[in-house]
Motif scaffolding. Structure first.
Motif, PDB file in Angstrom:
ATOM      1  N   GLY A  31       0.806  -1.179  -0.144  1.00  0.00           N
ATOM      2  CA  GLY A  31      -0.122   0.045   0.094  1.00  0.00           C
ATOM      3  C   GLY A  31       0.679   1.130   0.016  1.00  0.00           C
ATOM      4  O   GLY A  31       1.850   1.290  -0.538  1.00  0.00           O
ATOM      5  N   LEU A  32       0.238   2.238   0.431  1.00  0.00           N
ATOM      6  CA  LEU A  32       0.833   3.687   0.309  1.00  0.00           C
ATOM      7  C   LEU A  32       0.901   4.032   1.715  1.00  0.00           C
ATOM      8  O   LEU A  32       0.019   4.142   2.674  1.00  0.00           O
ATOM      9  CB  LEU A  32      -0.023   4.652  -0.389  1.00  0.00           C
ATOM     10  N   VAL A  33       2.287   4.735   2.187  1.00  0.00           N
ATOM     11  CA  VAL A  33       2.468   4.949   3.359  1.00  0.00           C
ATOM     12  C   VAL A  33       3.502   6.051   3.220  1.00  0.00           C
ATOM     13  O   VAL A  33       4.235   6.252   2.604  1.00  0.00           O
ATOM     14  CB  VAL A  33       3.137   3.646   4.401  1.00  0.00           C
ATOM     15  N   GLN A  34       3.488   7.042   4.627  1.00  0.00           N
ATOM     16  CA  GLN A  34       4.205   8.056   4.611  1.00  0.00           C
ATOM     17  C   GLN A  34       5.737   7.572   5.177  1.00  0.00           C
ATOM     18  O   GLN A  34       5.511   6.476   5.902  1.00  0.00           O
ATOM     19  CB  GLN A  34       3.872   9.040   5.440  1.00  0.00           C
ATOM     20  N   ALA A  35       6.727   8.370   4.978  1.00  0.00           N
ATOM     21  CA  ALA A  35       7.886   7.992   5.333  1.00  0.00           C
ATOM     22  C   ALA A  35       8.043   7.922   6.806  1.00  0.00           C
ATOM     23  O   ALA A  35       7.089   8.835   7.400  1.00  0.00           O
ATOM     24  CB  ALA A  35       9.079   9.175   4.807  1.00  0.00           C
ATOM     25  N   GLY A  36       8.551   6.973   7.427  1.00  0.00           N
ATOM     26  CA  GLY A  36       8.709   6.797   8.957  1.00  0.00           C
ATOM     27  C   GLY A  36       7.633   5.844   9.391  1.00  0.00           C
ATOM     28  O   GLY A  36       7.694   5.368  10.516  1.00  0.00           O
ATOM     29  N   GLY A  37       6.595   5.522   8.643  1.00  0.00           N
ATOM     30  CA  GLY A  37       5.431   4.617   8.617  1.00  0.00           C
ATOM     31  C   GLY A  37       5.860   3.140   8.561  1.00  0.00           C
ATOM     32  O   GLY A  37       7.099   2.745   8.336  1.00  0.00           O
ATOM     33  N   SER A  38       4.909   2.088   8.807  1.00  0.00           N
ATOM     34  CA  SER A  38       5.111   0.671   8.983  1.00  0.00           C
ATOM     35  C   SER A  38       4.199   0.136   8.069  1.00  0.00           C
ATOM     36  O   SER A  38       2.950   0.636   7.881  1.00  0.00           O
ATOM     37  CB  SER A  38       4.980   0.317  10.151  1.00  0.00           C
ATOM     38  N   LEU A  39       4.300  -1.211   7.523  1.00  0.00           N
ATOM     39  CA  LEU A  39       3.400  -1.864   6.714  1.00  0.00           C
ATOM     40  C   LEU A  39       3.710  -3.397   7.184  1.00  0.00           C
ATOM     41  O   LEU A  39       5.202  -3.658   7.425  1.00  0.00           O
ATOM     42  CB  LEU A  39       3.602  -1.894   5.120  1.00  0.00           C
ATOM     43  N   ARG A  40       2.981  -4.404   7.064  1.00  0.00           N
ATOM     44  CA  ARG A  40       3.331  -5.758   7.358  1.00  0.00           C
ATOM     45  C   ARG A  40       2.945  -6.401   5.847  1.00  0.00           C
ATOM     46  O   ARG A  40       1.697  -6.417   5.656  1.00  0.00           O
ATOM     47  CB  ARG A  40       2.769  -6.190   8.456  1.00  0.00           C
ATOM     48  N   PRO A  95      11.396   6.754   1.297  1.00  0.00           N
ATOM     49  CA  PRO A  95      11.007   6.401   0.119  1.00  0.00           C
ATOM     50  C   PRO A  95      11.742   5.595  -0.726  1.00  0.00           C
ATOM     51  O   PRO A  95      11.264   5.173  -1.781  1.00  0.00           O
ATOM     52  CB  PRO A  95      11.248   8.092  -0.192  1.00  0.00           C
ATOM     53  N   GLU A  96      12.893   5.527  -0.723  1.00  0.00           N
ATOM     54  CA  GLU A  96      13.852   4.359  -1.322  1.00  0.00           C
ATOM     55  C   GLU A  96      13.181   2.929  -1.228  1.00  0.00           C
ATOM     56  O   GLU A  96      13.867   2.054  -1.752  1.00  0.00           O
ATOM     57  CB  GLU A  96      15.248   4.626  -1.021  1.00  0.00           C
ATOM     58  N   ASP A  97      12.523   2.749  -0.148  1.00  0.00           N
ATOM     59  CA  ASP A  97      11.985   1.461  -0.115  1.00  0.00           C
ATOM     60  C   ASP A  97      10.786   1.200  -1.061  1.00  0.00           C
ATOM     61  O   ASP A  97      10.186   0.023  -1.205  1.00  0.00           O
ATOM     62  CB  ASP A  97      11.201   1.142   1.392  1.00  0.00           C
ATOM     63  N   THR A  98      10.360   2.209  -1.746  1.00  0.00           N
ATOM     64  CA  THR A  98       9.337   1.954  -2.799  1.00  0.00           C
ATOM     65  C   THR A  98       9.741   0.999  -3.957  1.00  0.00           C
ATOM     66  O   THR A  98      10.584   0.991  -4.551  1.00  0.00           O
ATOM     67  CB  THR A  98       9.205   3.477  -3.425  1.00  0.00           C
ATOM     68  N   ALA A  99       8.700  -0.107  -4.179  1.00  0.00           N
ATOM     69  CA  ALA A  99       8.988  -1.006  -5.047  1.00  0.00           C
ATOM     70  C   ALA A  99       7.942  -2.183  -5.102  1.00  0.00           C
ATOM     71  O   ALA A  99       7.119  -2.164  -4.081  1.00  0.00           O
ATOM     72  CB  ALA A  99      10.385  -1.908  -4.513  1.00  0.00           C
ATOM     73  N   VAL A 100       7.868  -2.925  -6.016  1.00  0.00           N
ATOM     74  CA  VAL A 100       7.100  -4.108  -5.959  1.00  0.00           C
ATOM     75  C   VAL A 100       7.855  -5.130  -5.038  1.00  0.00           C
ATOM     76  O   VAL A 100       9.056  -5.502  -5.500  1.00  0.00           O
ATOM     77  CB  VAL A 100       6.852  -4.501  -7.293  1.00  0.00           C
TER      78      VAL A 100
END
Length: 122
Positions: free
Chosen positions: A10-19, A88-93
């Motif tokens: 999904g879409l998240v702001q810098a500093g946020g988390s996803l699982r 932001p550099e974590d943006t990827a598939v």
């Protein structure tokens, strides 16, 4: 054979988390080492994390070490990637994969999920 399906991107702001989750079906989940890879636009697919069959051995790319955590639940046939302090550099598939060679060579991996998009905004 094993089939893999990712979810949780999904879409998240810098500093946020996803699982991210990777659900497996087919041959016994615990037979394989598992891992996560990612591919940004215009770049090659790169290794992110790997977990051994027993979960004893875990490896991370230097770029995610200390921020990402890989885990697996054999009873649920599911693997996870907890991503914290996203940049932001974590943006990827992000792709999950099974039967990961110890040199992380993507050309040697036969089992891939379809991928899930992770977008980190600045």
């Amino acid at each position: 054979q094993v089939q893999l399906v990712e979810s949780g991107g999904g879409l998240v702001q810098a500093g946020g988390s996803l699982r991210l989750s990777c659900a497996a079906s087919g041959r016994t989940f615990s037979t394989y080492s598992l891992g996560w890879f990612r591919q940004a636009p215009g770049k090659e697919r790169e290794f992110v994390a790997r977990i051994s069959r027993s979960s004893i051995f875990i490896n991370y790319a230097d770029s995610v070490k200390g921020r990402f955590t890989i885990s697996r639940d054999s009873a649920a046939n599911t693997m996870y990637l907890q991503m914290n302090s996203l940049k932001p550099e974590d943006t990827a598939v992000y792709y999950c994969a099974a039967d990961i060679p110890t040199n992380y060579d993507v050309s040697l991996i036969n089992y891939w999920g379809q991928g899930t998009q992770v977008t980190v905004s600045s």
